[in-house]
Scaffold this motif. Structure first.
Motif, PDB file in Angstrom:
ATOM      1  N   ASN A 255       0.811  -1.213   0.000  1.00 57.22           N
ATOM      2  CA  ASN A 255       0.000   0.000   0.000  1.00 57.22           C
ATOM      3  C   ASN A 255       0.846   1.265   0.000  1.00 57.22           C
ATOM      4  O   ASN A 255       0.322   2.367  -0.110  1.00 57.22           O
ATOM      5  N   ASP A 256       2.166   1.104   0.132  1.00 62.09           N
ATOM      6  CA  ASP A 256       3.056   2.253  -0.015  1.00 62.09           C
ATOM      7  C   ASP A 256       3.840   2.145  -1.327  1.00 62.09           C
ATOM      8  O   ASP A 256       5.047   2.286  -1.371  1.00 62.09           O
ATOM      9  N   SER A 257       3.093   1.869  -2.396  1.00 63.15           N
ATOM     10  CA  SER A 257       3.688   1.840  -3.730  1.00 63.15           C
ATOM     11  C   SER A 257       2.838   2.685  -4.673  1.00 63.15           C
ATOM     12  O   SER A 257       1.626   2.826  -4.487  1.00 63.15           O
ATOM     13  N   ALA A 258       3.482   3.235  -5.666  1.00 65.37           N
ATOM     14  CA  ALA A 258       2.772   4.068  -6.646  1.00 65.37           C
ATOM     15  C   ALA A 258       1.760   3.237  -7.428  1.00 65.37           C
ATOM     16  O   ALA A 258       0.675   3.719  -7.766  1.00 65.37           O
ATOM     17  N   MET A 259       2.110   1.989  -7.724  1.00 65.36           N
ATOM     18  CA  MET A 259       1.222   1.127  -8.502  1.00 65.36           C
ATOM     19  C   MET A 259      -0.059   0.823  -7.733  1.00 65.36           C
ATOM     20  O   MET A 259      -1.146   0.756  -8.312  1.00 65.36           O
ATOM     21  N   TYR A 260       0.067   0.637  -6.432  1.00 65.89           N
ATOM     22  CA  TYR A 260      -1.118   0.408  -5.600  1.00 65.89           C
ATOM     23  C   TYR A 260      -2.041   1.620  -5.657  1.00 65.89           C
ATOM     24  O   TYR A 260      -3.258   1.483  -5.830  1.00 65.89           O
ATOM     25  N   LEU A 261      -1.464   2.802  -5.520  1.00 68.13           N
ATOM     26  CA  LEU A 261      -2.270   4.027  -5.533  1.00 68.13           C
ATOM     27  C   LEU A 261      -2.900   4.247  -6.899  1.00 68.13           C
ATOM     28  O   LEU A 261      -4.070   4.651  -6.999  1.00 68.13           O
ATOM     29  N   ALA A 262      -2.142   3.976  -7.955  1.00 65.56           N
ATOM     30  CA  ALA A 262      -2.669   4.154  -9.303  1.00 65.56           C
ATOM     31  C   ALA A 262      -3.852   3.221  -9.553  1.00 65.56           C
ATOM     32  O   ALA A 262      -4.879   3.621 -10.104  1.00 65.56           O
ATOM     33  N   ASN A 263      -3.715   1.975  -9.122  1.00 63.12           N
ATOM     34  CA  ASN A 263      -4.792   0.995  -9.323  1.00 63.12           C
ATOM     35  C   ASN A 263      -5.995   1.277  -8.430  1.00 63.12           C
ATOM     36  O   ASN A 263      -7.136   1.117  -8.835  1.00 63.12           O
ATOM     37  N   THR A 264      -5.735   1.694  -7.199  1.00 63.25           N
ATOM     38  CA  THR A 264      -6.816   1.931  -6.236  1.00 63.25           C
ATOM     39  C   THR A 264      -7.654   3.143  -6.605  1.00 63.25           C
ATOM     40  O   THR A 264      -8.880   3.132  -6.482  1.00 63.25           O
ATOM     41  N   TYR A 265      -6.984   4.202  -7.094  1.00 64.92           N
ATOM     42  CA  TYR A 265      -7.687   5.459  -7.347  1.00 64.92           C
ATOM     43  C   TYR A 265      -7.789   5.797  -8.833  1.00 64.92           C
ATOM     44  O   TYR A 265      -8.073   6.934  -9.194  1.00 64.92           O
ATOM     45  N   ASN A 266      -7.561   4.775  -9.664  1.00 61.63           N
ATOM     46  CA  ASN A 266      -7.744   4.916 -11.116  1.00 61.63           C
ATOM     47  C   ASN A 266      -6.938   6.088 -11.680  1.00 61.63           C
ATOM     48  O   ASN A 266      -7.466   6.964 -12.380  1.00 61.63           O
ATOM     49  N   THR A 290       8.552   8.949   1.543  1.00 57.47           N
ATOM     50  CA  THR A 290       7.762  10.006   2.172  1.00 57.47           C
ATOM     51  C   THR A 290       6.703  10.530   1.217  1.00 57.47           C
ATOM     52  O   THR A 290       5.548  10.757   1.604  1.00 57.47           O
ATOM     53  N   ALA A 291       7.091  10.720  -0.041  1.00 52.42           N
ATOM     54  CA  ALA A 291       6.141  11.221  -1.042  1.00 52.42           C
ATOM     55  C   ALA A 291       4.972  10.264  -1.220  1.00 52.42           C
ATOM     56  O   ALA A 291       3.810  10.684  -1.272  1.00 52.42           O
ATOM     57  N   ILE A 292       5.260   8.973  -1.301  1.00 48.56           N
ATOM     58  CA  ILE A 292       4.197   7.981  -1.490  1.00 48.56           C
ATOM     59  C   ILE A 292       3.248   7.975  -0.300  1.00 48.56           C
ATOM     60  O   ILE A 292       2.017   7.937  -0.458  1.00 48.56           O
ATOM     61  N   ARG A 293       3.788   8.026   0.904  1.00 52.94           N
ATOM     62  CA  ARG A 293       2.937   7.972   2.095  1.00 52.94           C
ATOM     63  C   ARG A 293       2.116   9.241   2.271  1.00 52.94           C
ATOM     64  O   ARG A 293       0.952   9.180   2.666  1.00 52.94           O
ATOM     65  N   GLU A 294       2.734  10.404   1.979  1.00 53.41           N
ATOM     66  CA  GLU A 294       1.983  11.662   2.055  1.00 53.41           C
ATOM     67  C   GLU A 294       0.859  11.663   1.018  1.00 53.41           C
ATOM     68  O   GLU A 294      -0.271  12.057   1.302  1.00 53.41           O
ATOM     69  N   TYR A 295       1.206  11.205  -0.175  1.00 59.28           N
ATOM     70  CA  TYR A 295       0.219  11.194  -1.259  1.00 59.28           C
ATOM     71  C   TYR A 295      -0.895  10.195  -0.980  1.00 59.28           C
ATOM     72  O   TYR A 295      -2.062  10.455  -1.295  1.00 59.28           O
TER      73      TYR A 295
END
Length: 454
Positions: A255-266, A290-295
């Motif tokens: 859950n602290d990866s860019a791919m997770y965020l991209a897939n989760t929030y389209n 830090t950027a991933i967690r803040e985002y």
């Protein structure tokens, strides 16, 4: 009897020759601090060695013998050629007979391996010894079974070292008889290319379903990250492999990866990767993690609050995160909500149409919070002031698009105290003109209005 005598004489002559040869040597010292024997290295190769061991005479040790047995060992991993001789007679290549060549303590191990290693195979023996010296329930690592196993079942180790793969103890060996490192590790051609070109760790890859699809996506993303490294002049490949590629092969993104965020929030994967891994670092001085967690917190809060129009790639991520957090945490109890509603009727008297624009009133505290998140400022924290009648907050909208925030206006004591757009920027010219008409209509001072006078 005569032939035995001649043979014994020949052994002694060879011993003398070895001792005076100048070969690199190492002495084996026993627990009683007495000399057990001496190893002499006749030749060492990138793929093996040729050694002698001369035991000191012993009345009790049969492997040493009354005269001090001369042992010789030839070990060629590349050509699978190996033998052991004792007093010039070849004996079985067994764990026991190999052990007789290495009666050294564990403290001597690194020195012994260094003595028989070349510059090109440094680490080969110690790495494979740690893996093969004891397997399964074997508690003690032994030279004999290590060298025996390395030659008979694991000679591919030399192949790996030849390819420059030095630390492989923790990697699965899929095909011990493979003719290339790729085959030995059971990697696809694409995976091997990623290992060679991008330095992806062997442990990152996996086998199973959808491998071709995973390979293609991985190499595409790695190529993209490499192009970004060249563009921004910073290295992110290690972070990207750890956080993204390894998860991709496991079918479970952290859950602290860019791919997770991209897939989760389209969100578009590559655009998010560029933002979180490179732009936040170069432009904002924020590390990748830090950027991933803040985002992650920022996108979660804005999404949960139901906002569609907000900056998905804020120029100042930490500020945007903090504003969203303040707005997100605004909660009213039942009594406070009654106070809010009691102010609403009075505030609605300011609603006006001004040419192409319209001034409207936030109906609920959530409207105020949404305004703050969309425009990237902290107006959501003004809920308490509005509820208590200390401030009146109004929204400037286009008359034909009342859902799209443009400018937030604050009124205190017949004074427009603030009028700001996105990220606290001053209103545009047409917006400013509409606000000035509004002020004139309701006889509100604008002399010290933040935003209008900037």
């Amino acid at each position: 009897m005569l032939s035995d005598l001649k043979k014994s004489e020949e052994v002694e002559r060879l011993k003398d020759k070895i001792k005076t040869s100048g070969y690199p040597k190492y002495e084996a010292i026993g627990h009683s601090k007495s000399l057990i024997g001496t190893m002499y290295v006749k030749e060492k190769m990138d793929y093996g060695f040729h050694i002698f061991f001369i035991h000191e005479p012993s009345k009790t040790n049969k492997l040493a013998g009354m005269q001090g047995i001369l042992s010789e060992m030839y070990y060629d991993l590349r050509n699978r050629s190996y033998w052991i001789k004792r007093n010039l007679k070849e004996v079985k290549f067994s764990e026991r007979n190999v052990d007789s060549m290495f009666p050294f303590s564990g403290q001597d191990r690194s020195k012994i391996f260094e003595l028989i290693s070349t510059d090109n195979n440094q680490g080969l023996y110690i790495d494979s010894f740690n893996r093969l010296g004891a397997i399964d329930r074997e508690r003690t690592r032994k030279y004999g079974r290590f060298f025996y196993r390395l030659m008979t079942d694991y000679s591919f180790y030399e192949l790996l070292y030849k390819a420059g793969i030095e630390n492989f103890s923790n990697h699965d060996i899929v095909n011990p008889k493979g003719s290339s490192p790729r085959e030995v590790f059971g990697l696809t051609k694409t995976q091997w290319k990623m290992y060679v070109k991008f330095g992806v760790k062997l442990s990152t890859f996996s086998r199973g379903l959808n491998i071709e699809q995973k390979d293609n996506k991985s190499i595409n993303l790695l190529t993209y990250v490499k192009s970004l490294e060249d563009e921004f002049g910073i290295s992110k490949m290690t972070d990207f492999e750890k956080l993204e590629i390894k998860s991709l092969y496991k079918d479970r993104y952290r859950n602290d990866s860019a791919m997770y965020l991209a897939n989760t929030y389209n969100l578009p994967e590559k655009k998010l990767i560029r933002y979180l891994y490179f732009e936040c670092d170069v432009s904002q001085g924020i590390s990748t993690m830090t950027a991933i967690r803040e985002y992650r917190d920022y996108i979660r809060m804005t999404t949960e609050m139901g906002y569609e129009r907000f900056d998905r790639y804020p120029k100042y991520l930490k500020t945007a995160h903090d504003i969203a957090s303040r707005n997100y945490n605004v909660k009213l109890n039942e009594e406070e909500l009654k106070e809010w509603n009691s102010r609403l009727a009075n505030n609605k008297t300011y609603e006006s149409t001004l040419g192409d624009y319209r001034i409207i009133t936030p109906e609920t505290p959530e409207d105020l919070v949404r305004e703050g998140n969309v425009l990237g400022h902290c107006v959501g924290s003004y809920v308490g002031s509005v509820r208590k009648g200390l401030s009146t907050i109004l929204f400037l909208r286009e008359r034909e698009d009342l859902e799209h925030p443009l400018v937030t206006i604050e009124i205190r004591n017949n004074q427009i105290t603030q009028a700001y757009g996105r990220s606290n920027y001053p209103p545009k010219k047409a917006e400013k003109e509409a606000i000035l008409k509004f002020a004139k209509k309701f006889e509100l001072s604008t002399r010290r209005t933040g935003g209008l006078n900037e």
